[in-house]
Design an enzyme around this catalytic site. Structure first.
Site, mmCIF file in Angstrom:
data_model
loop_
_atom_site.group_PDB
_atom_site.id
_atom_site.type_symbol
_atom_site.label_atom_id
_atom_site.label_comp_id
_atom_site.label_asym_id
_atom_site.label_seq_id
_atom_site.Cartn_x
_atom_site.Cartn_y
_atom_site.Cartn_z
ATOM 1 N N GLN A 241 0.852 -1.196 0.000
ATOM 2 C CA GLN A 241 0.000 0.000 0.000
ATOM 3 C C GLN A 241 0.888 1.246 0.000
ATOM 4 O OE1 GLN A 241 -2.002 -1.807 3.431
ATOM 5 N NE2 GLN A 241 -3.983 -1.382 2.481
ATOM 6 N N ARG A 271 -17.134 6.348 2.003
ATOM 7 C CA ARG A 271 -16.337 6.171 3.219
ATOM 8 C C ARG A 271 -14.876 6.401 2.862
ATOM 9 N NH1 ARG A 271 -12.840 2.473 5.283
ATOM 10 N NH2 ARG A 271 -12.913 1.853 7.462
ATOM 11 N N ASP A 273 -11.262 6.288 3.531
ATOM 12 C CA ASP A 273 -10.469 5.406 4.383
ATOM 13 C C ASP A 273 -9.194 6.087 4.884
ATOM 14 O OD1 ASP A 273 -9.928 2.573 5.262
ATOM 15 O OD2 ASP A 273 -8.152 2.904 4.017
ATOM 16 N N GLU A 315 -13.110 7.978 8.005
ATOM 17 C CA GLU A 315 -12.594 6.966 8.921
ATOM 18 C C GLU A 315 -11.310 7.453 9.557
ATOM 19 O OE1 GLU A 315 -10.331 2.972 9.802
ATOM 20 O OE2 GLU A 315 -9.838 4.291 8.150
ATOM 21 N N HIS A 385 -15.119 -4.360 10.819
ATOM 22 C CA HIS A 385 -14.204 -5.358 10.245
ATOM 23 C C HIS A 385 -12.799 -5.245 10.842
ATOM 24 C CE1 HIS A 385 -13.191 -1.682 8.284
ATOM 25 N NE2 HIS A 385 -12.102 -2.234 7.792
ATOM 26 N N ASP A 386 -12.514 -4.143 11.546
ATOM 27 C CA ASP A 386 -11.179 -3.936 12.099
ATOM 28 C C ASP A 386 -11.093 -4.431 13.542
ATOM 29 O OD1 ASP A 386 -9.660 -3.011 9.974
ATOM 30 O OD2 ASP A 386 -10.379 -0.952 10.210
ATOM 31 N N ARG A 510 -7.810 -10.137 12.143
ATOM 32 C CA ARG A 510 -9.093 -9.469 11.900
ATOM 33 C C ARG A 510 -10.071 -10.363 11.144
ATOM 34 N NH1 ARG A 510 -7.216 -3.977 9.178
ATOM 35 N NH2 ARG A 510 -5.786 -5.457 8.221
#
Ligand code: GLC
Ligand code: GLC
Length: 634
Positions: A241, A271, A273, A315, A385-386, A510
């Site tokens: 990333q 959303r 991120d 977020e 989800h985290d 996760r």
């Protein structure tokens, strides 16, 4: 005097509307861009290109979405209303394919859902993609989920059922396989400027002195060396990333195009991120720098010009003081995110459940959060989800006589399930031995005690676990904001240990709480309100249905966190002009009570309990509250 007849010709109206909307947001947009990029040599050219981009996106906006724009301009509080509730899922894990989404809307409507978050659904890199947050192509849908056409059909189907669609837009980084990154890596200077690349480690080393590692366990450090291009690249999260260089106006332009194209495909909520990481400044943590807020205000303004039906969810999983600005504070008041995750509320719910003591929660929520926000509300949630990071500051802990490090370590042990007497079952995520920081994974039900209770077949513990799940949901449903139900939590789905057998997931706990939807259980739950999942499903369904009828739960109605004077009880009043609703939650497995006089003093004069729709009578001037009670009293 002769009257001039206003022209109502369609194409004229089209141009007029654009001009009006542009005027409305011109300053919000350009004041930010001037400050961010005004000194950049290519600024004039950038400004022309941005104007063209906006106009082009407006011309391309489908008629039904333009109508929605008008509707939401007239009803700008659409997302703050009490009948709004969200549901968050991965397309493949929920229903296999985008084509199957329409068939599942009945289920969601029955539960009371009016907003769905399709977890990352743009085309990710192959192999590990951090759950889709490593995007290779922003113009394509993940081929496993379907095509862009399928996506548009899915958003249309949702719209027809009155369900809004949220999708992720990863702004901070792209996959290293993204076309821009590949060109940068091949040495194209235009694209090299899209990222943060360094010929040697002098600057990276200087930055790293103040940076915080996000994935210390499997992706330590914030920079990666690439032999082929002889460059260090800024990689805050995983190696694949690559952080974008938002100081380059070209990045703003490209991402605006992506944003508006998603808006024109029928997305209602974007959303954004990991927004805290978008701006880098030497000597800082490179999180939540003022420029992040300028960029986000500018993106908001661009969207309001072209697609005012669309809102932004930001977020930023950061401390309370750092989070609030994402909802627009100070100069950005009313102009930044419409939604942001209320991470503190989530952390405090789990903290108070573990300690059976609400004092820290009351302190944090009373001290750091305002009674209301402008054009904005929270996304409230118990699980997502985290992982859960135990974001309790030393100062807040000390204010109620706790030791910060000690309390954080206790919570991590408790929710890993290793603290003696813990009801929870979970796992650790990203233990950092250098800082002692530990985070946790686990589903709502497993963290709330259901898994352990089922293992020991302890009926009383099963009841308590279900009560914890429902109390938590009753709390996020009344606090103010859009309550988000995370897929499977409505059925009490347990941890999914299968992830350990998948090499692409095994290193990332996760996945423990990203189970596949269990439709057999869902069917049984709907039919049988008395079976285990049925109790959770119908309990939650009642909570959302009742919430929808309570005007005091509108996101714009001020909230006051109350000092209950009883460490078992957390409470707040939603203070509407017509009177207050007092919400109380018993965080212990013991009976407790509240004086009627105290309730009346806080405006709950009618003693009408809204969840059960009954008038409650206080014996001896008090109202008895059972273990894990949740009451909404008007
Ligand atoms: C966000 C996502 C998280 C992801 C990270 C990097 O925090 O919620 O799942 O790992 O961004 O994209
Ligand atoms: C960090 C980031 C947050 C992200 C999480 C993923 O806490 O601040 O944005 O959700 O990592 O685990």
């Amino acid at each position: 005097m002769a009257k001039t007849t206003p022209k109502t010709d369609n194409s004229d109206m089209h141009a007029t509307l654009y001009a009006l909307r542009y005027d409305r947001s011109r300053d919000d947009l350009w004041q930010m861009l001037d400050r961010l990029y005004g000194d950049h040599p290519g600024y004039g050219d950038f400004a022309r290109k941005l104007d063209k981009t906006l106009r082009k996106a407006w011309d391309a906006r489908p008629a039904d979405l333009r109508l929605l724009d008008l509707k939401r301009d007239l009803e700008p509080d659409w997302f703050q209303r009490p009948d709004m509730a969200g549901y968050v899922f991965y397309i493949d894990r929920f229903c296999g394919h985008l084509k199957n989404v329409p068939d599942r809307l009945d289920y969601l409507r029955d539960l009371g859902i009016r907003y769905v978050h399709f977890m990352p659904c743009l085309k990710p890199r192959d192999g590990d993609s951090d759950g889709g947050y490593s995007v290779q192509d922003y113009a394509q849908i993940n081929p496993v989920y379907g095509t862009m056409k399928d996506f548009e059909s899915a958003t249309r189907a949702c719209r027809e059922q009155g369900i809004s669609v949220c999708v992720d837009l990863v702004l901070n980084h792209t996959a290293k396989e993204h076309d821009w990154a590949q060109k940068a890596r091949a040495g194209d200077p235009v694209y090299a400027d899209y990222y943060l690349m360094f010929p040697d480690d002098t600057l990276p080393k200087q930055y790293e002195r103040t940076l915080i590692e996000i994935f210390p366990d499997n992706a330590p450090g914030s920079f990666t060396w690439y032999d082929d291009c002889q460059r260090w690249v800024w990689t805050t999260f995983n190696e694949h990333q690559w952080d974008l260089n938002w100081a380059n106006p070209q990045v703003f332009l490209e991402m605006t195009k992506v944003m508006l194209s998603l808006a024109n495909r029928g997305v209602d909520v974007l959303r954004f991120d990991a927004v805290a990481f978008m701006w880098k400044r030497m000597g800082t943590r490179c999180q939540s720098e003022p420029e992040c807020h300028m960029i986000l205000q500018a993106l908001r303004a661009a969207c309001r010009i072209v697609a005012p039906a669309v809102i932004h969810l930001e977020e930023a999983i950061v401390s309370p003081a750092e989070m609030l600005p994402y909802l627009g504070r100070g100069e950005h008041d009313g102009k930044e995110g419409n939604l942001a995750y209320h991470n503190s509320l989530m952390v405090q719910v789990w903290s108070a459940l573990a300690t059976r003591d609400t004092r820290l929660m009351t302190h944090v929520l009373r001290t750091h959060f305002p009674a209301r926000l402008t054009n904005a509300t929270y996304a409230t949630y118990l699980r997502c989800h985290d992982d859960i990071g135990w974001a309790v500051t030393d100062e807040d802990a000390a204010a109620v006589g706790l030791n910060g490090a000690g309390h954080r370590a206790f919570l991590a042990d408790f929710y890993e399930g290793v603290f003696p007497g813990s009801f929870a079952k979970g796992e650790l995520f990203q233990h950092n031995p250098d800082t002692g920081d530990k985070r946790n994974s686990g589903t709502c039900a497993s963290l709330a005690g259901l898994e352990r209770a089922l293992e020991t077949a302890d009926a009383a513990e099963i009841d308590r676990a279900i009560d914890r799940i429902l109390m938590g949901h009753a709390l996020i449903a009344s606090f103010g904001g859009i309550p988000l139900v995370y897929m499977g939590d409505e059925l009490g789905l347990l941890n999914d240990y299968g992830y350990q057998d998948n090499p692409a997931h095994a290193f990332d706990s996760r996945w423990l709480h990203r189970p596949r939807m269990d439709w057999d259980t869902a069917l049984q739950a709907r039919l049988h309100p008395d079976n285990l999942s049925g109790r959770v499903y119908h309990g939650l369904r009642t909570i959302l249905a009742r919430r929808a009828t309570v005007p005091e739960f509108h996101g714009d109605i001020p909230i006051e966190i109350l000092e209950t004077g009883n460490s078992a009880l957390f409470g707040f009043a939603r203070q509407a002009p017509t009177g207050s609703v007092v919400c109380l939650f018993n965080f212990t497995e013991n009976w407790t009570s509240v004086p009627v006089g105290w309730l009346r003093q806080h405006g709950a004069t009618g003693l009408h309990e809204l969840l059960s729709d009954a008038i409650i009578r206080g014996e001896d001037g008090t109202i008895a509250l059972p273990p894990y009670a949740r009451v909404w009293i008007r």
